[in-house]
Motif scaffolding. Structure first.
Motif, PDB file in Angstrom:
ATOM      1  N   LYS A  59       0.829  -1.198   0.000  1.00 59.52           N
ATOM      2  CA  LYS A  59       0.000   0.000   0.000  1.00 59.52           C
ATOM      3  C   LYS A  59       0.864   1.248   0.000  1.00 59.52           C
ATOM      4  O   LYS A  59       0.624   2.200  -0.732  1.00 59.52           O
ATOM      5  CB  LYS A  59      -0.943   0.015   1.205  1.00 59.52           C
ATOM      6  N   ARG A  60       1.889   1.233   0.854  1.00 60.74           N
ATOM      7  CA  ARG A  60       2.760   2.413   0.924  1.00 60.74           C
ATOM      8  C   ARG A  60       3.518   2.604  -0.381  1.00 60.74           C
ATOM      9  O   ARG A  60       3.596   3.697  -0.919  1.00 60.74           O
ATOM     10  CB  ARG A  60       3.741   2.255   2.090  1.00 60.74           C
ATOM     11  N   SER A  61       4.104   1.550  -0.889  1.00 56.69           N
ATOM     12  CA  SER A  61       4.848   1.663  -2.149  1.00 56.69           C
ATOM     13  C   SER A  61       3.886   1.823  -3.327  1.00 56.69           C
ATOM     14  O   SER A  61       4.207   2.434  -4.329  1.00 56.69           O
ATOM     15  CB  SER A  61       5.754   0.456  -2.360  1.00 56.69           C
ATOM     16  N   GLY A  62       2.682   1.307  -3.220  1.00 53.21           N
ATOM     17  CA  GLY A  62       1.675   1.437  -4.270  1.00 53.21           C
ATOM     18  C   GLY A  62       1.279   2.880  -4.471  1.00 53.21           C
ATOM     19  O   GLY A  62       1.009   3.327  -5.579  1.00 53.21           O
ATOM     20  N   ALA A  63       1.261   3.649  -3.422  1.00 45.78           N
ATOM     21  CA  ALA A  63       0.931   5.069  -3.529  1.00 45.78           C
ATOM     22  C   ALA A  63       2.000   5.770  -4.359  1.00 45.78           C
ATOM     23  O   ALA A  63       1.710   6.615  -5.191  1.00 45.78           O
ATOM     24  CB  ALA A  63       0.805   5.690  -2.154  1.00 45.78           C
ATOM     25  N   GLN A  64       3.258   5.382  -4.139  1.00 43.78           N
ATOM     26  CA  GLN A  64       4.338   5.966  -4.930  1.00 43.78           C
ATOM     27  C   GLN A  64       4.259   5.481  -6.369  1.00 43.78           C
ATOM     28  O   GLN A  64       4.515   6.230  -7.297  1.00 43.78           O
ATOM     29  CB  GLN A  64       5.681   5.601  -4.308  1.00 43.78           C
ATOM     30  N   VAL A  65       3.923   4.229  -6.573  1.00 41.19           N
ATOM     31  CA  VAL A  65       3.795   3.679  -7.916  1.00 41.19           C
ATOM     32  C   VAL A  65       2.680   4.402  -8.660  1.00 41.19           C
ATOM     33  O   VAL A  65       2.814   4.745  -9.824  1.00 41.19           O
ATOM     34  CB  VAL A  65       3.543   2.150  -7.862  1.00 41.19           C
ATOM     35  N   GLU A  66       1.564   4.645  -7.945  1.00 42.77           N
ATOM     36  CA  GLU A  66       0.462   5.352  -8.591  1.00 42.77           C
ATOM     37  C   GLU A  66       0.881   6.754  -8.997  1.00 42.77           C
ATOM     38  O   GLU A  66       0.526   7.232 -10.066  1.00 42.77           O
ATOM     39  CB  GLU A  66      -0.738   5.414  -7.637  1.00 42.77           C
ATOM     40  N   MET A 121       2.936   6.414 -11.985  1.00 49.16           N
ATOM     41  CA  MET A 121       2.060   6.048 -13.114  1.00 49.16           C
ATOM     42  C   MET A 121       1.323   7.279 -13.628  1.00 49.16           C
ATOM     43  O   MET A 121       1.186   7.462 -14.836  1.00 49.16           O
ATOM     44  CB  MET A 121       1.050   4.971 -12.685  1.00 49.16           C
ATOM     45  N   GLN A 122       0.851   8.105 -12.708  1.00 54.66           N
ATOM     46  CA  GLN A 122       0.167   9.323 -13.121  1.00 54.66           C
ATOM     47  C   GLN A 122       1.117  10.236 -13.885  1.00 54.66           C
ATOM     48  O   GLN A 122       0.749  10.838 -14.884  1.00 54.66           O
ATOM     49  CB  GLN A 122      -0.407  10.055 -11.901  1.00 54.66           C
ATOM     50  N   GLN A 129       2.991  12.354 -19.136  1.00 56.51           N
ATOM     51  CA  GLN A 129       4.019  12.448 -20.164  1.00 56.51           C
ATOM     52  C   GLN A 129       3.509  11.871 -21.485  1.00 56.51           C
ATOM     53  O   GLN A 129       3.747  12.436 -22.558  1.00 56.51           O
ATOM     54  CB  GLN A 129       5.281  11.713 -19.725  1.00 56.51           C
ATOM     55  N   ASP A 130       2.794  10.744 -21.423  1.00 62.56           N
ATOM     56  CA  ASP A 130       2.231  10.145 -22.639  1.00 62.56           C
ATOM     57  C   ASP A 130       1.225  11.082 -23.298  1.00 62.56           C
ATOM     58  O   ASP A 130       1.221  11.232 -24.523  1.00 62.56           O
ATOM     59  CB  ASP A 130       1.564   8.804 -22.320  1.00 62.56           C
ATOM     60  N   ILE A 131       0.396  11.724 -22.492  1.00 62.63           N
ATOM     61  CA  ILE A 131      -0.591  12.664 -23.037  1.00 62.63           C
ATOM     62  C   ILE A 131       0.116  13.849 -23.692  1.00 62.63           C
ATOM     63  O   ILE A 131      -0.262  14.282 -24.789  1.00 62.63           O
ATOM     64  CB  ILE A 131      -1.564  13.129 -21.922  1.00 62.63           C
ATOM     65  N   ALA A 132       1.153  14.358 -23.044  1.00 61.68           N
ATOM     66  CA  ALA A 132       1.912  15.474 -23.617  1.00 61.68           C
ATOM     67  C   ALA A 132       2.575  15.061 -24.926  1.00 61.68           C
ATOM     68  O   ALA A 132       2.576  15.825 -25.901  1.00 61.68           O
ATOM     69  CB  ALA A 132       2.960  15.962 -22.617  1.00 61.68           C
TER      70      ALA A 132
END
Length: 182
Positions: A33-40, A43-44, A49-52
């Motif tokens: 959960k803690r590392s998942g928040a950083q992964v999210e 990811m965001q 970057q992909d949208i740009a």
């Protein structure tokens, strides 16, 4: 007060091995959960970057399409300008019985003209231009102006050049006339 885990162990409903496994799973879930928040968050950031990148590609594609449309519009405008010049400056009343041959693309074509027009074509005072499979007879000045716009429009433009006769030429006495028909 004892924890639920301790109570279950005393009652004999679970074992120490299963309790340790449950604690281990709980720690792993919390860590994820803690590392998942950083992964999210990463990811965001990646999605941003992909949208740009997609926006940049779309802008480049739109610019290329716009440039292509501008080129097509410029070519069409040039074509219409040349057509207008040819129609306006076309020499009329040249019909006659004398055949004048010229090349239009890869074909040799005939133009029936009067003698005065034929002499003017030979001497370079008149020129033959062609556009869209239509032949136009125009003055030398008009042909020169059209050549600055598009050289492929001018089919025939003679230059009257005085040729120097070589004294050693055995055929010097047999000059080819300018009005030779072929």
């Amino acid at each position: 007060m004892a924890s639920l885990q301790d109570q279950l162990l005393k009652a004999g409903l679970t074992t120490k091995q299963k309790a340790r496994q449950a604690n281990s799973d709980k720690r792993k879930k919390n860590k994820q959960k803690r590392s998942g928040a950083q992964v999210e968050a990463s990811m965001q950031e990646k999605v941003k970057q992909d949208i740009a990148k997609q926006k940049e590609q779309k802008l480049a594609k739109d610019a290329a399409l716009n440039a292509e449309k501008q080129e097509q519009l410029a070519a069409k405008e040039l074509h219409q300008r040349i057509l207008q010049i040819l129609a306006h400056h076309q020499v009329k009343d040249i019909d006659g019985e004398v055949e004048y041959n010229y090349t239009f693309g890869t074909k040799v074509k005939k133009l029936l003209v009067n003698e005065l027009t034929q002499k003017a074509l030979v001497n370079g005072r008149l020129s033959i231009c062609g556009l869209d499979d239509v032949t136009y007879v125009v003055t030398k000045e008009t042909a020169d102006k059209l050549a600055t716009l598009d050289e492929t429009v001018v089919l025939l433009s003679n230059d009257k050049v005085e040729e120097s006769v070589d004294e050693d030429d055995p055929y010097a006495a047999y000059q080819i006339p300018d009005d030779l028909m072929w």
